[in-house]
Design a protein around this motif. Structure first.
Motif, PDB file in Angstrom:
ATOM      1  N   LYS B  74     -85.216  16.257 -60.080  1.00  0.00           N
ATOM      2  CA  LYS B  74     -84.785  15.841 -59.380  1.00  0.00           C
ATOM      3  C   LYS B  74     -84.210  13.886 -58.882  1.00  0.00           C
ATOM      4  O   LYS B  74     -83.375  14.308 -58.325  1.00  0.00           O
ATOM      5  CB  LYS B  74     -86.332  15.459 -59.027  1.00  0.00           C
ATOM      6  N   GLU B  75     -84.279  13.906 -59.772  1.00  0.00           N
ATOM      7  CA  GLU B  75     -83.986  12.746 -59.941  1.00  0.00           C
ATOM      8  C   GLU B  75     -82.086  12.652 -59.492  1.00  0.00           C
ATOM      9  O   GLU B  75     -81.295  12.291 -59.110  1.00  0.00           O
ATOM     10  CB  GLU B  75     -84.253  11.662 -61.312  1.00  0.00           C
ATOM     11  N   PHE B  77     -80.366  15.220 -58.845  1.00  0.00           N
ATOM     12  CA  PHE B  77     -79.677  15.994 -58.340  1.00  0.00           C
ATOM     13  C   PHE B  77     -79.668  14.988 -57.231  1.00  0.00           C
ATOM     14  O   PHE B  77     -78.984  15.650 -56.387  1.00  0.00           O
ATOM     15  CB  PHE B  77     -81.010  16.568 -57.375  1.00  0.00           C
ATOM     16  N   THR B  78     -80.383  13.963 -56.655  1.00  0.00           N
ATOM     17  CA  THR B  78     -80.402  13.142 -55.982  1.00  0.00           C
ATOM     18  C   THR B  78     -79.266  12.086 -56.148  1.00  0.00           C
ATOM     19  O   THR B  78     -78.387  11.513 -54.756  1.00  0.00           O
ATOM     20  CB  THR B  78     -81.626  11.856 -55.985  1.00  0.00           C
ATOM     21  N   ILE B  80     -76.059  13.085 -57.386  1.00  0.00           N
ATOM     22  CA  ILE B  80     -74.988  13.928 -57.416  1.00  0.00           C
ATOM     23  C   ILE B  80     -74.335  13.689 -56.241  1.00  0.00           C
ATOM     24  O   ILE B  80     -75.434  14.193 -55.463  1.00  0.00           O
ATOM     25  CB  ILE B  80     -75.017  15.182 -58.434  1.00  0.00           C
ATOM     26  N   PRO B  81     -72.867  13.722 -55.900  1.00  0.00           N
ATOM     27  CA  PRO B  81     -72.939  14.320 -54.517  1.00  0.00           C
ATOM     28  C   PRO B  81     -72.535  15.549 -54.303  1.00  0.00           C
ATOM     29  O   PRO B  81     -72.652  15.993 -55.366  1.00  0.00           O
ATOM     30  CB  PRO B  81     -71.141  13.595 -54.743  1.00  0.00           C
ATOM     31  N   ILE B  82     -73.416  16.002 -53.476  1.00  0.00           N
ATOM     32  CA  ILE B  82     -73.402  17.168 -53.142  1.00  0.00           C
ATOM     33  C   ILE B  82     -72.840  17.639 -51.330  1.00  0.00           C
ATOM     34  O   ILE B  82     -72.295  16.558 -51.021  1.00  0.00           O
ATOM     35  CB  ILE B  82     -74.521  17.881 -53.380  1.00  0.00           C
ATOM     36  N   ARG B  84     -73.127  20.234 -48.526  1.00  0.00           N
ATOM     37  CA  ARG B  84     -74.625  20.631 -47.111  1.00  0.00           C
ATOM     38  C   ARG B  84     -75.188  21.436 -47.445  1.00  0.00           C
ATOM     39  O   ARG B  84     -76.433  22.180 -47.649  1.00  0.00           O
ATOM     40  CB  ARG B  84     -74.040  20.844 -45.568  1.00  0.00           C
ATOM     41  N   ARG B  87     -78.025  22.606 -50.643  1.00  0.00           N
ATOM     42  CA  ARG B  87     -79.626  22.064 -50.789  1.00  0.00           C
ATOM     43  C   ARG B  87     -80.041  24.102 -51.317  1.00  0.00           C
ATOM     44  O   ARG B  87     -80.828  23.562 -51.619  1.00  0.00           O
ATOM     45  CB  ARG B  87     -79.677  21.438 -49.131  1.00  0.00           C
ATOM     46  N   ARG B  88     -79.552  24.506 -50.223  1.00  0.00           N
ATOM     47  CA  ARG B  88     -80.705  25.917 -50.551  1.00  0.00           C
ATOM     48  C   ARG B  88     -80.159  26.796 -51.994  1.00  0.00           C
ATOM     49  O   ARG B  88     -81.168  27.000 -52.833  1.00  0.00           O
ATOM     50  CB  ARG B  88     -80.017  27.101 -49.504  1.00  0.00           C
ATOM     51  N   ILE B  90     -80.159  23.820 -54.661  1.00  0.00           N
ATOM     52  CA  ILE B  90     -81.061  23.198 -55.731  1.00  0.00           C
ATOM     53  C   ILE B  90     -82.535  24.004 -56.013  1.00  0.00           C
ATOM     54  O   ILE B  90     -82.944  24.013 -55.829  1.00  0.00           O
ATOM     55  CB  ILE B  90     -80.454  22.315 -54.871  1.00  0.00           C
ATOM     56  N   PHE B  91     -82.907  24.582 -53.818  1.00  0.00           N
ATOM     57  CA  PHE B  91     -84.052  24.745 -53.731  1.00  0.00           C
ATOM     58  C   PHE B  91     -83.924  26.480 -55.323  1.00  0.00           C
ATOM     59  O   PHE B  91     -85.285  26.496 -55.583  1.00  0.00           O
ATOM     60  CB  PHE B  91     -83.901  25.405 -52.208  1.00  0.00           C
ATOM     61  N   SER B 270     -81.018   5.293 -63.012  1.00  0.00           N
ATOM     62  CA  SER B 270     -81.537   6.684 -61.989  1.00  0.00           C
ATOM     63  C   SER B 270     -82.581   6.401 -61.485  1.00  0.00           C
ATOM     64  O   SER B 270     -82.485   7.446 -60.349  1.00  0.00           O
ATOM     65  CB  SER B 270     -81.402   7.654 -63.074  1.00  0.00           C
TER      66      SER B 270
END
Lengths: 209, 303
Positions: B74-75, B77-78, B80-82, B84, B87-88, B90-91, B270
């Protein structure tokens, strides 16, 4: 104990802890008692819940997010959540004529006089993820009416990833909240709006005054 | 089991010693040593939680590592640049975590070892197709899969190690304790040697605090500690020497790899989950390398 306090202690805080996790900076600058105006950027319904969850239970009943009555009181369920669980201060958006005897911001000023802590999103409504829309000046007008009330800028990041506008799926991302120094109204509404807006652009309203 | 309790006692004695030394340093210098104090307090909490949960049984131990993986990724994924739509993706990646730990809990080795490297690897691109977003596909899939490999797949080896059957009277819990204690001590040795003797930076662009002196000092002491703690393992002396060398070197590399990510995205810490240490990534960075390497060494030789 109030329903609102229980809602935050038993549901909002555990959910935020498990599903997101909040990293807050400057929590010591959060007001313990009102009146105060918190000005925050807005990308998600989680903004309100995350920001309110930082307040101690004793202060919570006095924290009132200012929100549009026509949207948040539109259905029975939404009204129950908004009114009883979150305790918004409903704001009339339409049909308010600017008459001398009834200023549209009067209910907000009265709430401040009662010692409440208002949360205002001057972008109007939730913006696109990561985007900061130009600030409306309502909060500055309110600050002008009550110049002794501190205005505290709060920057919220990560809620636009966790639960953006038009999405129902909450995906775990950490929420970062940065609470700024209190500012007091001076000069003009336009200048004060800009001064607060600048905090969200470079993180410090006192940076280039 | 008695050997685990004994080692736990040693850890707590070591922490008591560290706390006493800190108190003496404070009295002598009159300085508060806030950072160091927070660091040691956090060690107490982490050691306490770790020992309590590995002693509580399989569910507690596996649950602890699953939680650590979740918080770490979670840290990641928070920070790194992603895009929109990511998020799916990553889910879906998050959903793979409880399953990975379920395989570890069940001891289903075949599934455990291919679930993330094979099945998730094939599944994430499929989920990408459903988004219909071709731009950035490769970068996004790569970043998500890579994070899952390092913070879930690698870390989950701790859980599988815990569940390994006894070898020559030594259960998985003992091997796990051996690995984790050596990895963490190696971090501390590196810090102590680096602070006192460190002169020549090894990778100045990645992490200026990492020095040749720190690495070599820690390598020697970790190898000695590995021999001293041999009572937890079925290892011969040469095997313990090798285990110590592998853990010291791999831990060092893992630490630098996580530093590479932070440098890449331009942040220093982090997170602030563990006072005095930073985020959880900063604490488990070495384990992401030592856990799979130690596990597969042991698995190859003894199972």
């Amino acid at each position: 104990m109030r329903l609102k306090t229980l809602f935050f202690l038993l549901i909002v805080r555990p959910l935020l802890l498990l599903l997101s996790g909040i990293r807050a900076e400057g929590t010591e600058r959060l007001p313990r008692q009102g009146p105060a105006i918190l000005v925050a950027n807005h990308n998600s319904h989680l903004d309100t819940l995350a920001l309110m969850s930082l307040f101690p239970a004793a202060t919570l009943p006095r924290v009132r997010p200012v929100a549009a009555r026509d949207y948040f009181y539109a259905t029975v369920l939404r009204r129950f959540v908004s009114e009883r669980l979150v305790g918004i201060l409903p704001l009339e958006r339409r049909g308010v004529k600017k008459r001398e005897e009834h200023h549209p911001l009067e209910p907000l000023a009265e709430a401040l006089d009662r010692g409440e802590i208002l949360i205002i999103y001057p972008e109007g409504s939730r913006g696109e993820p990561g985007e900061l829309r130009p600030f409306k000046s309502g909060f500055a007008h309110l600050a002008k009416m009550r110049p002794h009330v501190p205005v505290i800028p709060v920057e919220i990041k990560g809620t636009d990833r966790a639960l953006p506008k038009d999405e129902a799926l909450w995906v775990p991302f950490i929420i970062d909240i940065h609470i700024g120094e209190a500012c007091y109204y001076n000069n003009t509404v336009r200048e004060f709006t800009r001064r607060i807006e600048r905090f969200f652009e470079n993180g410090d309203p006192h940076a280039d005054r | 089991m008695n050997r685990v309790v004994l080692t736990g006692g040693l850890i707590l004695a070591l922490l008591t010693l560290a706390t006493l030394i800190l108190e003496i340093m404070r009295r002598r210098s009159g300085l508060p040593y806030r950072e160091l104090g927070a660091r040691i307090r956090s060690w107490w909490v982490m050691a306490g939680l770790f020992l309590a949960l590995i002693l509580s049984g399989r569910a507690g131990a596996v649950g602890l590592f699953a939680l650590v993986s979740y918080l770490a990724v979670k840290e990641y994924f928070t920070m790194i640049p992603i895009r929109r739509v990511d998020r799916r993706i990553i889910f879906w990646a998050y959903l793979a975590i409880p399953l990975q730990y379920w395989w570890a809990y069940e001891g289903w080795y075949g599934m455990f070892i291919i679930w993330i490297p094979v099945y998730l690897f094939l599944l994430l691109p499929f989920r990408q197709i459903l988004t219909g977003q071709t731009r950035g596909f490769l970068e996004s899939t790569g970043k998500v899969q890579w994070g899952m490999m390092l913070f879930v797949f690698s870390v989950s080896h701790l859980a599988f190690l815990y569940g390994l059957p006894e070898v020559e009277g030594h259960g998985g819990v003992e091997l796990l304790l051996y690995l984790v204690v050596l990895t963490e001590l190696n971090d501390i040795y590196q810090y102590l040697f680096g602070k006192s003797l460190g002169r020549r930076p090894i990778a100045p662009a990645v992490s200026p605090g990492k020095t040749l002196e720190g690495f070599l000092g820690a390598l020697a002491t970790t190898i000695l500690t590995a021999v001293a703690l041999r009572y937890l393992t079925p290892f011969s002396v040469p095997q313990a020497l090798a285990a110590g060398a592998v853990i010291a070197t791999a831990g060092f590399v893992g630490d630098l790899v996580v530093s590479m990510i932070k440098r890449d995205v331009g942040i220093k810490d982090s997170g602030d989950l563990i006072p005095g240490h930073g985020g959880i990534l900063d604490r488990i960075d070495s384990l992401t390398y030592t856990a799979p390497l130690f596990f597969h060494g042991v698995y190859y030789i003894f199972y």
